[in-house]
Design an enzyme around this catalytic site. Structure first.
Site, PDB file in Angstrom:
ATOM      1  N   LYS A  29      -6.603   1.886  -7.439  1.00  0.00           N
ATOM      2  CA  LYS A  29      -5.143   2.042  -7.315  1.00  0.00           C
ATOM      3  C   LYS A  29      -4.526   2.119  -8.699  1.00  0.00           C
ATOM      4  O   LYS A  29      -4.744   1.237  -9.543  1.00  0.00           O
ATOM      5  CB  LYS A  29      -4.604   0.789  -6.620  1.00  0.00           C
ATOM      6  CG  LYS A  29      -3.968   1.026  -5.273  1.00  0.00           C
ATOM      7  CD  LYS A  29      -3.578  -0.319  -4.708  1.00  0.00           C
ATOM      8  CE  LYS A  29      -2.440  -0.234  -3.785  1.00  0.00           C
ATOM      9  NZ  LYS A  29      -2.031  -1.573  -3.309  1.00  0.00           N
TER      10      LYS A  29
HETATM   11  C1  E4P Z   1      -0.092  -1.866  -0.608  1.00  0.00           C
HETATM   12  O1  E4P Z   1      -0.793  -0.971  -1.006  1.00  0.00           O
HETATM   13  C2  E4P Z   1       1.099  -2.338  -1.340  1.00  0.00           C
HETATM   14  O2  E4P Z   1       0.732  -2.891  -2.555  1.00  0.00           O
HETATM   15  C3  E4P Z   1       1.887  -3.309  -0.496  1.00  0.00           C
HETATM   16  O3  E4P Z   1       2.028  -2.757   0.801  1.00  0.00           O
HETATM   17  C4  E4P Z   1       3.234  -3.658  -1.096  1.00  0.00           C
HETATM   18  O4  E4P Z   1       4.015  -4.367  -0.164  1.00  0.00           O
HETATM   19  P1  E4P Z   1       5.344  -5.143  -0.573  1.00  0.00           P
HETATM   20  O5  E4P Z   1       6.362  -4.155  -1.018  1.00  0.00           O
HETATM   21  O6  E4P Z   1       5.754  -5.859   0.675  1.00  0.00           O
HETATM   22  O7  E4P Z   1       4.952  -6.081  -1.687  1.00  0.00           O
END
Ligand code: E4P
Length: 220
Positions: free
Chosen positions: A84
């Site tokens: 990522k």
């Molecule tokens: C997943 O890939 C993301 O990092 C996550 O869904 C972020 O979620 P949030 O905005 O609730 O922290």
């Protein structure tokens, strides 16, 4: 339509993986901080549990060269790791180099159609539009998924998958499915709620009560 679990919690991943509905896991530095302990060991364990699916692991470096180096190291943890990387202009060239070298990338912190188009052109496997964080700033998150679906299909960019992230409730989950996301990554609490319905529970109870009234000792 794939379902990923948005967590780094081993017990939850094991439990939900056993149900058979999980296709992968997404983690981020915040989710790993929540668990504490040795982040690398946790990631290795998640990759083993989820051997049939993709596991997203985010870079924690910020300087371009270091992001590249760390991305390669993360990719070498297991064959099902997806690296990522935040959707920042500074990393475009790094992302391009990595995809050309066969590293699978999930671009995170995506908030617009144009950011998404740029990432499709770089050959990433996933783009992660953040639905909840858009809603937080009073911008309709799910509408971005609608728009991305049209763009990806219209311009035949389907090698890149739309991974709806930052899903905060069952309504978001339902709506991103209807908007045509390829994947939804869902927190444990949302998946728990989505898997339950009071009428299912009431129905089971009623069927069991009626069955007992029949007085049959063994069946079939
Ligand atoms: C997943 O890939 C993301 O990092 C996550 O869904 C972020 O979620 P949030 O905005 O609730 O922290």
């Amino acid at each position: 339509m794939k379902i990923f679990l948005d967590t780094a919690n081993i017990e939850s991943i094991k439990q939900w993986n056993n149900t058979g509905i999980l296709d992968g896991v997404t983690t981020n530095p915040t989710l790993l901080k929540k668990e504490g302990g040795d982040a690398k060991k946790i990631i290795q364990e998640i990759c083993t549990i989820m051997s049939h699916g993709d596991v997203s692991v985010e870079v924690t470096e910020t300087e371009k060269d270091k992001v590249y180096k760390q991305a390669k190291e993360i990719a070498s943890i297991a064959s099902n790791v997806i690296v990522k990387i935040p959707c920042h202009k500074d990393y475009y060239a790094v992302i391009k180099k990595l995809t050309q070298e066969g590293v699978q990338i999930n671009v995170t912190l995506v908030f617009t159609l144009l950011q998404s188009l740029f990432m499709c052109k770089l050959g990433v496997k996933y783009i992660s539009p953040f639905i909840g964080r858009l809603d937080d700033i009073d911008s309709p998150g799910v509408e971005l998924i609608d728009t991305l679906r049209i763009m990806v299909d219209e311009y035949k960019l389907t090698d890149t998958k739309i991974l709806a992230a930052s899903i905060r409730n069952v309504k978001h989950f339902h709506e991103v499915i209807m908007a045509g996301a390829d994947v939804a990554t869902v927190p444990v609490a949302v998946l728990e709620k989505a898997a339950q319905h009071p009428l299912t529970n009431i129905g089971i109870q009623k069927f069991m009560e009626d069955w007992k009234k029949l007085g049959i000792k063994q069946f079939p």
